[in-house]
Structure formats: C-alpha cells, structure tokens
Design an enzyme around this catalytic site. Structure first.
Site, PDB file in Angstrom:
ATOM      1  N   TYR A  11      37.654  41.591  46.945  1.00  0.00           N
ATOM      2  CA  TYR A  11      39.072  40.961  47.356  1.00  0.00           C
ATOM      3  C   TYR A  11      38.667  39.900  46.815  1.00  0.00           C
ATOM      4  CZ  TYR A  11      42.814  37.993  49.808  1.00  0.00           C
ATOM      5  OH  TYR A  11      43.283  36.825  50.303  1.00  0.00           O
ATOM      6  N   TYR A 165      44.707  45.531  58.950  1.00  0.00           N
ATOM      7  CA  TYR A 165      44.098  45.471  58.934  1.00  0.00           C
ATOM      8  C   TYR A 165      43.740  43.837  59.504  1.00  0.00           C
ATOM      9  CZ  TYR A 165      40.066  42.599  56.773  1.00  0.00           C
ATOM     10  OH  TYR A 165      39.161  41.198  56.832  1.00  0.00           O
ATOM     11  N   HIS A 166      44.846  43.079  59.585  1.00  0.00           N
ATOM     12  CA  HIS A 166      44.145  41.935  60.176  1.00  0.00           C
ATOM     13  C   HIS A 166      44.686  42.070  61.700  1.00  0.00           C
ATOM     14  CE1 HIS A 166      46.457  42.198  56.178  1.00  0.00           C
ATOM     15  NE2 HIS A 166      45.068  40.803  55.798  1.00  0.00           N
ATOM     16  N   LYS A 526      46.240  22.848  63.748  1.00  0.00           N
ATOM     17  CA  LYS A 526      45.278  23.815  63.152  1.00  0.00           C
ATOM     18  C   LYS A 526      45.802  22.847  61.647  1.00  0.00           C
ATOM     19  CE  LYS A 526      44.766  28.256  61.905  1.00  0.00           C
ATOM     20  NZ  LYS A 526      43.781  28.375  61.521  1.00  0.00           N
ATOM     21  N   ASP A 530      46.409  27.084  56.334  1.00  0.00           N
ATOM     22  CA  ASP A 530      45.659  28.428  57.216  1.00  0.00           C
ATOM     23  C   ASP A 530      45.810  28.668  58.133  1.00  0.00           C
ATOM     24  OD1 ASP A 530      43.410  29.888  58.401  1.00  0.00           O
ATOM     25  OD2 ASP A 530      42.487  28.036  58.997  1.00  0.00           O
ATOM     26  N   HIS A 532      45.098  31.703  60.687  1.00  0.00           N
ATOM     27  CA  HIS A 532      44.483  32.346  60.668  1.00  0.00           C
ATOM     28  C   HIS A 532      44.030  31.402  62.002  1.00  0.00           C
ATOM     29  CE1 HIS A 532      43.592  34.117  57.173  1.00  0.00           C
ATOM     30  NE2 HIS A 532      43.683  35.210  57.629  1.00  0.00           N
TER      31      HIS A 532
END
Lengths: 646, 322
Positions: A11, A165-166, A526, A530, A532
């Site tokens: 990646y 995945y996440h 945040k 981003d 996350h």
C-alpha cells in the site's frame, strides 16, 4: 504441483504523482506483482489541493490526484493492461475509476483489458476510516452504479471490496469483523435489486478486504468461517448455483493496530505471524496480500522498509512449502470447533442487524459504531491492565536500544514539505490549460444525469476527459446529495472495570473541579481530514469515566471550528488527535490562538514533538503512551497548573 | 466583579459578543460560594435589558429521535432569515463518575458564525432533563439572540421541567417508536405546544404515528390555554417542513403575546427557578422552615425581582446565609 502465489502488493503513494510513479516502478522491479494506490486525504474526501480543509494534508498519507493529468503521470510507463491495480478509494470511487478508465483510453487501452479493484465500501467509512462525503443512502446508490457499470463495461474489475480490515483496526472482534462485513455485503447486493439471472455475475465480482491480527490461529478460523458463510449466503439468499461464483475472494492487509512504537523491530515477527493467518489455509487463502512496514507506528516508511515487508511475502511464497500442500487443516477437530463457534455467533449478529433493517440502517442509528467503540475500549483496558500482553509495551519493556532507529532520520522517511506547493502549481497549470467550456458542459451533463437517476459513470468519464478536477466533480455531487456527519459512537453505554486508580483519579477531578468552580471540561477534536477517530474516541470515553465533561465533535474540523467550539463551550483544555502526519501544519495555529492548554496525540516523531512543545503545546502523546489513564491524569494536572490549583 | 466590568459584560452579551457570552455562561455555572452575588447582578441586568421579542423554545423527546439535527436545521433557517440563535444542549451525566460526554455539537456545525452560540451542558445530578445552570444560561442567551433553543436530555418522564424554562415547547417523536403511548401515560402530551413526528420520510409509518398523536391530543384537548397543539411531520435531513415548524413557532409566539400566556409562563418560570434553587440548597428542612411547599410557592409568587433575588430573600427570611 504448487499453487500460484497470491498477488504481492504494498500500500503506497505519497507526495506527488511523479514521486509515486517512481516508487511504483521500483517496487515492481523488486518483484511486487500488483499495485495498491494510497491516495491523500483531500483526494479521498473530494477536495482539490487548494481547498482550505486540504491545507497540510496534500501528499501526506498518499498521492494527490486532482485530474487526468495526475493519473497519467502516476501510471507513466506502467502497462495498465497488464497491471492489477487496487485503489483505496471510497466516497469518490466513481471519479477515480473514471480517471483510470479515461487515462487508459488516452493510451489506447480498452476498458475490458483493465483489471483491479476500487475499494468503494462506504459503510466502513462511517464506522472507521471517516473519508465519507455523502449520506449513506445516496452513497449506496453510487456504489451500486459502479457495480452495474463495471460488470458490463470493465468485466475484470472488482467494483467493490467490502472491508472488514478497518473494523479490526478500530477494535472489532473476529465475530464482529465477519458479521458486520457480511451484513454490509448483503446491504449492497439487496440495494442493487438485480433480476435473478444477473445475480451470479455480480455476486462473483464482490470481493473482500480483511485484516489479520497477531492471534493467528483465531485468524485462520475467521477466514475459514468467512468462506463458509459467504458460500451459504450466495446459495441460499441469492440463488447462485455455480460454486466458483460463491468463492470468498479476499485481499489482506495485516494488522497495523498491534504494531508498536516501542522496540519496533518486534513488529517484523508480528507481521510474519499475521501473514500466516491468511496464507496457511489453502481453501481460504487470500488472493492478494499487503504487509505494513515495521516502523509504521513511528512515521512514514522508507522504500527500504517497504522492501523488507515485500521480501517477507516472497520468502513465504517462494522459499517455504506453504503453497505445496492440500488444505492442512482439513480434519482438524480443534479448528473445526472454533470455526463453528465463530460462525454461530456471527450468524446471530447478522440476524440482529437484518432485523434492524440491514447494515445501512444500523450505521445511521449508530448501533454498529457503538459496538465497535465498546470493543475497542475493552481492548485498550485489557492492555492497560495487563490482561492482554504486548511484548515491549506492557511487559518486557527493558531492552537494548534498537540499531534500526539510530540513523540520522530516526528510521523513518522525512516528509517532503514541498509536495503541497508542487501540487498547487500543477493544479493551477492544469486549470489554465484546459478548455473551460468543455469542463462546464461536462459538469452540467454530470449534474443532469445524476439528478435524473442515470448511472454516474459515463458522465464522470466524460468529465475526466474534459479535465474536470476532483474537487469540481465532488462539489457537483455535494450540491445534489448534501454532506453527512456519521454517529460518533462515543455514547456507548460502557462499563469499564472499577479500580483504585480510577477512583483516585475521580477524586482528583472532583477536587480540581471544586476549585475551578465548575466541573473540569475538555474538548476532544480531530483537525484536518484524517478520519481515524478511535484514539480520540477512547480518550473521550476514558476522560468521561474519570469524571470530566467532554465535548466531542467527531472528525474533519478546521482550526477555526475547534477554537470556536472551545470558546463557546468554556472548556479548560483542548485535546487534539491527528494520525495523518499533518500535525505541524495544524496544531501550532490552534495552540497559539487558544487561551487554554492544548495537548496532542498521534503518530508524531520525537523531532516534531519537540517543535510542537516549543510552539506551546502542553503535552504530546504517541502510540508509545498506551496507558490512557495516565494521559487523562496528566491532562487534569495540566489544567490544575494552568489555573493555579495545587 | 467591579461595576464597570459588569456593565461591560452585560453590554457585550446584549451585543452578542462571543467572548462576553462565554464569560457570562462560565459565571452562571460557577458553584463557588462567592459566585451568587455576581450571578444575581448579571441576571437582573440582563433580564431588564433583554429585547421583548426574544423567544425561548424547548426541544424535548426521547434520545436518538434527531433533536440536535432538527435544532441545526431550525438554526440554519433563522440564520438565513438574518436572525441570531443561541442554544443550550443538555446531555446526561454518568452517575458513577460524574463525567459526561457532550456530543450534540457534532450535528450543529456553524463554524465561526457570530450569530450562533451553542453551549453544551451536563445534566449533573438534576433529574428534570435540564442542567442546574440551564435557567441562567437561557437568560444569557435570550438576551443575546432572537431565538434560544433548549435541547433536553430526552429521558421521558422527567422532561416536564422544560415547560418552566421555555416559551414554547416542541416534543419530537419518532415514527412507530411506541413512545407516544408512554408519553400519554406520563402526562407529557399535555406539555408541548407543537409536536413533531420526525424522520417524516419514513412514509406510512410516520403518517400513522401522526394520526395516532392527533387522536390522542383530541382526548387531552380540554386545554385552557386556548392554543391547540399542532402536529407536524418533519424531516430535518431531507429538509421537509422545517419551515412550517419555524412558522408554527412564530405563530405560537404571536399567540403568547396576544393572550396573557407569555406573562404567565415567564412568571411561572421565575417561581420554578427560585423554588428549585431553594430546595436544592436547603432541602426539606429549609422548606419546612418557611411553612412547607405551598407557602414557599406563595412567597415566590409575591416576591419581586429575578429568581435569584427571590432565592436570596427566601434564604434570609429562613435565617440562612447565602
């Protein structure tokens, strides 16, 4: 006779299309067999490099792609008809696919010669990655249109990669990973509303993107359960007769969540073991694999770091006998028992989600997000209490200094700060060179088609050819669909274990609050693009549990918005979280303008941390600081000190 | 606080200056012994100077029904019309830790717009769906803005308090949630001036809920207030009927002005606030010293000045020091 190896990918992508192209070609020369494109956050959220929200984020976590010119540069001298390209792109997936198709067409390559994947899974964006743009229902419409278009026009393309995945990255248990992902896939298929005869072809194009954590036996069972359940869903729910079309096809990026900043060399054995989880079962082996670099928790990996991870895959595939055997777990009583238990629990959860009205409704109501936030809080608490061992972090902390981090760079790639300026220049040159009349009419056509409910792909490809930019494409759709804020999940009714430590902390919070005159109040935010958010969520929840009043606004905030909220809310402290590497561009402004202490957490190299402290940031936290309780305790003391409280 | 500072603070609030409003709200939330004197001066002056047409709207209803999203849509509408809006959003307090997560701002994004001011508050140990400082915060925001919204915790039966802080009460419900019946049992349907069936785009289910509500209201409609509660189907996300809701609120305000209802409500609000302060501070024994609850109420009703003046008077009458 050996099986063919899976596709080896890394990646990657950063700075500019040109720099990323160089990286791709060198990776391919090292024996990588497919590409996995990382886009930067402005591209992923549909902004051009000159949008205010893009400031500091251009070229950071991936490559900026503003127009067909960038796309052509990115793939220069890479044969698109022989390449298998995976693009991690979701909300604007239709747009990046349109750019890819248009680039191929410019080079005289037909659509049906293209193979690859657009991630195109919006549900997990609301739950974990945060690069969504539009509300869920219209996003599902875009997903559906990409699928319909590619099945006919780009038949070797995987139009959607449903991601579990996440979910693991934000703390999902294996059962949650399986059930949420399968419920998500069912929502996608149900939303397409296909006639029965078309279903097998579409069902067969759905692929998955899974995670693999350090508990690799559990991971082996997880992918086996996935395989069996997808097969059964295909047969029973969608009437797909051909077993080949019901194969659970999946790619993997192994777990980054468990990689540590402490003793970072330990991450290499972790990555190897995680790779075993998804390669050992012949009948449930991944189709493509990406391994993170050993130094991901410290900053950006260098080409050499990525090469080391690629070599792990090549050694596993070419030197060991992993590809030579039948399924080695066939007949294993233990594996079978574990798989069955996991399956049973996952079916139950799927049923619950279906009863709510499916995955999209469960996103909108906040149910799925709350479940994940809760699981992650439990995981974090287990590490803190020592219930879960992390070598070098909560046990066996003493060791020799790592020679890997001794170099001048500290063992990471230093970011090229000129990338943003270069991209702005490229964008301006591109805008000046193209025909504005062409752009206007292509955008008008796009608007009309979308409003009339026509498929978004053909007018998007036309826009790509006309030189439309990523921001212009996304803005056109924003005007039609509106923007969305996903539930934050921090209202999960959590029950963390009581301890002396937390009672002591609460007493201190009460004491400081009494002297402040009102309860200690903090804002957790945040800044930047981003998405996350699990770090910020965990801080918010633990701070609440320690007795603070916590204002939490979720993701994607400008410094102005954060400062406005801090003033209106009358908070005593601002806590920022940034994982995209844009901390130096965003944090100092906030620290300078705020009249209260500011602390920041994220993937922040020590050199940057020193700069931030010099700019007036009261404390900097990195993945090394796994003990959330201690972070909160320090925040309380920072407020006490700032207010002259002993 | 010195007189001139207080004057500047009051003027700042009236000018809707964010720094002044933030400072005034911090002052109102201050629980330290010396704070009452400043609060009393501040509240008294603000009440005296607040433009008469400024209105307070209470938003109540179960959690998850979309109150914040609806508030956001209403505020946007007012902003578009050139008006200003304040808001107090209340979230529950964790009883174990005393902490709270205040998440309503996530749905209210107005950036640095100077005509909006949102303060989140934790309910603390207050049971009635308001936070201890809500009433004072409302006085501050009402002085600054045309419209002030109060969004309650949304825990069902204890929502009745909102009636004593707002000029108009909007009850927000979700289609088919089964809450309507519960609300009727709890007597809550007698409180709202406007009922909203939110998420109206859910279709048939929403329509059924609306007609259920209308027939229930017909049962409780021996309303002495001369205002028949309206039921509206609204979707803040799709922008359905938000304008109608704003118009209904304006119509209700006109009704309050035309009748003696506004005076009655504001005076009731003052009494409720004074009694609440007194009861919280001095408890059952304090109430007994003044001859019980009914006597306390009568004393409040016959007193002059703000609720804080009234509270101070009651305390000294009972021989407590404040």
């Amino acid at each position: 006779m050996s099986d063919r190896p899976w596709i080896f990918r890394t990646y990657s992508g950063h700075s500019t299309a040109e720099a990323s192209n160089r990286l791709y070609r060198s990776n391919l020369a090292k024996g990588q067999t497919g590409l996995s494109v990382a886009f930067d956050l402005p591209t992923q959220t549909g902004y051009d490099a000159d949008h205010p929200l893009a400031a500091g984020e251009v070229g950071k976590v991936g490559v900026p792609i503003s127009s067909i010119e960038d796309m052509l540069t990115l793939f220069q001298d890479i044969p698109l008809d022989q390449m298998n390209t995976s693009m991690t792109i979701n909300a604007p997936a239709a747009w990046l696919l349109a750019l890819y198709i248009a680039s191929a067409e410019r080079l005289g390559i037909a659509r049906d010669a293209l193979s690859g994947t657009t991630q195109n899974d919006i549900v997990k964006e609301y739950l974990s990655r945060g690069t969504y743009i539009f509300p869920p229902q219209v996003s599902m419409r875009l997903t559906k249109e990409i699928i319909e278009f590619t099945v006919d026009e780009v038949p070797r393309w995987n139009p959607i990669n449903i991601c579990s995945y996440h979910l693991q990255e934000v703390g999902a248990t294996p059962v949650q990973e399986i059930s949420f992902a399968l419920a998500n896939a069912m929502s996608v298929l149900d939303s397409i509303g296909l006639p029965a005869e078309r279903m097998p072809a579409v069902f067969g194009r759905i692929s998955f993107f899974c995670n693999s954590g350090i508990r690799f036996i559990e991971e082996i069972c997880k992918v086996r359960a996935f395989t069996r359940m997808w097969d059964r869903i295909g047969l029973e729910r969608y009437g797909v007769e051909d077993p080949k079309m019901r194969r659970f096809r999946y790619g993997v990026q192994v777990n980054s969540l468990g990689l540590t900043e402490n003793q970072p060399e330990n991450n290499i054995p972790r990555i190897v073991l995680e790779a075993l989880g998804v390669t050992l079962s012949r009948d449930a082996r991944c189709r493509a694999l990406q391994l993170p670099a050993w130094n991901e928790a410290m900053g950006l990996p260098r080409p050499w770091d990525q090469q080391w991870s690629l070599r792990i895959q090549q050694i596993l595939a070419h030197e060991t006998d992993v590809l030579e055997n039948e399924d080695i777990f066939e007949g294993s009583v233990v594996i079978e028992r574990n798989v069955a238990a996991m399956e049973e629990a996952a079916w139950k959860e799927i049923e619950r989600i279906q009863e709510m009205g499916g995955a999209v409704v469960a996103v909108e109501s906040g149910y799925l997000k709350r479940q994940l936030v809760e699981s992650n809080a439990r995981r974090v608490a287990d590490i803190e209490s020592g219930e879960r061992t992390v070598v070098g972090v909560n046990s066996l902390q003493d060791g020799e200094p790592s020679p890997l981090t001794q170099g001048a760079s500290g063992g990471i790639l230093s970011v090229d700060e000129s990338a943003e300026r270069e991209q702005l220049e490229r964008l301006n040159t591109h805008r000046a060179r193209r025909s504005q009349a062409d752009v206007d009419s292509a955008l008008a056509e796009l608007r009309e088609a979308v409003q009339n409910g026509e498929n978004v792909m053909p007018p998007s490809i036309r826009c790509a050819h006309a030189g439309v930019t990523t921001g212009e494409w996304a803005d056109t759709l924003r005007q039609i669909f509106g923007e969305y804020r996903a539930p934050t999940g921090v209202d999960a009714p959590l029950r963390l274990a009581e301890s002396d430590r937390i009672s002591q902390l609460r007493r201190r919070v009460d004491e400081v609050s009494a002297q402040l005159g009102r309860r200690l109040k903090a804002l957790v935010g945040k800044p930047g693009l981003d998405g996350h958010s699990s770090g910020a969520e965990q801080i918010a929840i633990f701070a609440r549990d320690a007795g603070l009043e916590v204002v939490y606004e979720g993701i994607r905030l400008t410094p102005d918005e954060i400062l406005t909220s801090a003033q209106q809310e009358g908070v005593h402290l601002i806590g920022l979280s940034i994982l995209s590497g844009s901390h130096l561009s965003l944090v100092p402004e906030i620290a300078r303008r705020a009249e209260i202490p500011v602390v920041v957490g994220g993937i922040i190299p020590e050199e940057d941390a020193a700069k931030l402290r010099a700019e007036g940031v009261a404390a900097v936290y990195t993945p090394r600081d796994f003990d959330v309780g201690r972070i909160i305790a320090e925040m309380v003391e920072i407020v006490a000190e700032a207010n002259g409280i002993a | 606080m010195p007189e001139e500072d207080l004057d500047a603070l009051v003027q700042g609030v009236l000018d809707a200056d964010h720094t002044a409003i933030a400072a005034a709200l911090d002052c109102c939330e201050d629980t330290r012994p010396g704070a009452l004197k400043t609060q009393r001066a501040l509240i008294g002056r603000l009440e005296a100077k607040t433009p008469g047409e400024h209105t307070v709207v209470g938003l109540t209803g179960p959690p998850g029904v979309g109150k914040s999203t609806l508030a956001g849509a209403l505020i946007q509408l007012w902003l578009d019309a050139g008006l200003g809006a304040g808001m107090v959003a209340i979230d529950p307090t964790s009883r174990r830790s005393g902490g709270a997560l205040l998440g309503d701002r996530a749905r209210l994004r107005f950036g640095a717009n100077q005509r909006v001011f949102v303060r989140s508050m934790a309910a603390r140990d207050q049971l009635g769906g308001l936070a201890p400082a809500t009433r004072a915060a409302v006085v501050v925001l009402r002085a600054a803005f045309d419209w002030t919204l109060v969004e309650t915790v949304g825990v069902g039966q204890s929502e009745i308090d909102v009636e004593t802080v707002a000029d108009s009460v909007v009850l927000v419900l979700q289609p088919g949630s089964g809450d309507t019946l519960q609300f009727m049992k709890a007597g809550i349907l007698e409180i709202p001036d406007v009922l909203v069936v939110h998420k109206w785009d859910l279709g048939v289910l929403a329509e059924r809920t609306k007609s259920d509500l209308e027939s229930m209201l017909a049962i409780v409609a021996d309303d002495p207030r001369d205002w028949t509660p309206r039921v509206l189907g609204v979707s803040a996300l799709s922008g359905i009927a938000v304008k109608e809701l704003a118009e209904t609120l304006r119509a209700h305000r006109a009704h309050l002005d035309a009748s003696s209802e506004l005076t009655r409500r504001r005076s009731e609000s003052r009494v409720a606030w004074a009694m609440e302060l007194y009861q919280r501070r001095f408890g059952g024994e304090g109430v007994e010293r003044l001859g019980g609850n009914d006597a306390l109420r009568e004393l409040c009703e016959s007193s002059a000045g703000s609720a804080l003046d009234c509270f101070t008077g009651l305390a000294s009458r009972a021989g407590f020091s404040t």
